[in-house]
Design an enzyme around this catalytic site. Structure first.
Site, PDB file in Angstrom:
ATOM      1  N   LYS A 283       0.414  -4.070   6.070  1.00 33.28           N
ATOM      2  CA  LYS A 283      -0.619  -3.345   6.828  1.00 33.28           C
ATOM      3  C   LYS A 283      -1.098  -2.108   6.073  1.00 33.28           C
ATOM      4  O   LYS A 283      -2.308  -1.904   5.878  1.00 33.28           O
ATOM      5  CB  LYS A 283      -0.072  -2.922   8.192  1.00 33.28           C
TER       6      LYS A 283
ATOM      7  N   LYS B 155      -2.241  10.622   4.178  1.00 31.53           N
ATOM      8  CA  LYS B 155      -1.185   9.644   4.454  1.00 31.53           C
ATOM      9  C   LYS B 155      -1.474   8.331   3.730  1.00 31.53           C
ATOM     10  O   LYS B 155      -0.548   7.666   3.239  1.00 31.53           O
ATOM     11  CB  LYS B 155      -1.074   9.393   5.964  1.00 31.53           C
TER      12      LYS B 155
END
Length: 305
Positions: free
Chosen positions: A244, A176
């Site tokens: 983030k 991911k």
């Protein structure tokens, strides 16, 4: 009776979590949801789902729980905090963590849960809100064989593709992370390219039409540029999310001595966009930073008065 999971819980009913819950319900899976947003809960309830009053309430009814919150801090609070899932799930249950996090964290969570007789599947997701609602998400999963055996077909109930990547947690989050590297760079590149075309005098809608039928297209270009054309920066995925996520990418790269100049440049663009006041807007708002720098006029919102 099989010992595989039959009832699914979803913690975090945002765009992805809500889609996962609705998809499971469409496929006949008994599903419980928990979120602090009453509107999100109401949508799941209207589709036939049960809404838990607390994490303990949800844990009492579920064999497996997908945790689709924003970040690692929220994940740890949901799983290990006071009143969290780890305190209330019955032995043999499966926790499925799906936030984008530092890949070094899921193995730690896996070990902590194992001490309490619980399983972990490290299972970040991709695909966006529409694919989530249609059960077409991609799940990047890793975990021990016993965890996959215990979860049964519940992952398939919320996804179009489930990739089983390794027999231990962490690899799902690694994959991911790579996906977010590419996604973040592609969105920034799409915004930069559209700004260049507009600056040079091309009509934005025609530019989009041509590029989406040419070699320069990307999934992110075709998905995000319509937000720009509509002048609608309602956050389906916000600028702050990529601050983030690319931060996670760059932190991991530093530990690996892996140079990532493209990711670093994209990260600076998201930081600049947030600094200009657009951090809570859709990630396609990166083009607003270019507009501020170049003076280009962006398409106005279609429903604006």
């Amino acid at each position: 009776m099989s010992n595989t999971a039959t009832t699914l819980g979803v913690v975090g009913l945002g765009s992805m979590g809500r889609g996962a819950a609705l998809s499971a319900l469409k496929r006949g899976v008994p599903t419980w949801g928990f979120d602090l947003n009453p509107a999100a809960c109401a949508t799941v309830a209207a589709a036939g789902g049960q809404i838990a009053t607390s994490l303990a309430d949800l844990a009492a009814h579920c064999d497996a729980v997908v945790v689709l919150v924003v970040n690692a801090t929220q994940t740890e609070q949901v799983v290990f905090g006071d009143g969290g899932l780890a305190r209330h799930l019955k032995p043999g249950s499966v926790v499925i963590t799906s936030a984008t996090v530092d890949p070094t964290l899921p193995p730690q969570w896996e070990a902590r849960l194992a001490e309490q007789g619980l399983h972990l599947i490290d299972a970040p997701v991709s695909g966006g809100a529409a694919k989530a609602a249609n059960g077409e998400m991609t799940v990047m999963a890793s975990g021990k064989p016993d965890a996959f055996a215990a979860v049964g077909g519940l992952l398939d109930a919320v996804a179009g593709k489930v990739y089983r990547l390794a027999d231990h947690a962490g690899v799902g989050s690694t994959v991911k992370m790579v996906n977010q590297h590419l996604a973040g760079v592609h969105i920034a590149a799409a915004c930069e390219a559209m700004a260049l075309g507009i600056r040079a005098g091309a009509a934005p809608d025609k530019l989009y039409e041509v590029i989406t039928n040419s070699a320069g297209n990307s999934w992110m270009f075709s998905n995000r540029v319509p937000h720009i054309l509509a002048g609608d920066y309602t956050p389906l995925s916000a600028v702050n999310i990529f601050i983030k996520d690319l931060g996670i990418v760059l932190d991991a790269a530093r530990k690996l001595n892996a140079p990532l100049p493209l990711a670093a440049a994209a990260h600076q663009l998201y930081l600049g966009t947030a600094g200009a006041g657009f951090g809570a807007e859709d990630d396609s708002a990166v083009i607003k930073l270019y507009a501020a720098l170049t003076g280009i006029t962006l398409p106005a919102r279609k429903d604006a008065a």
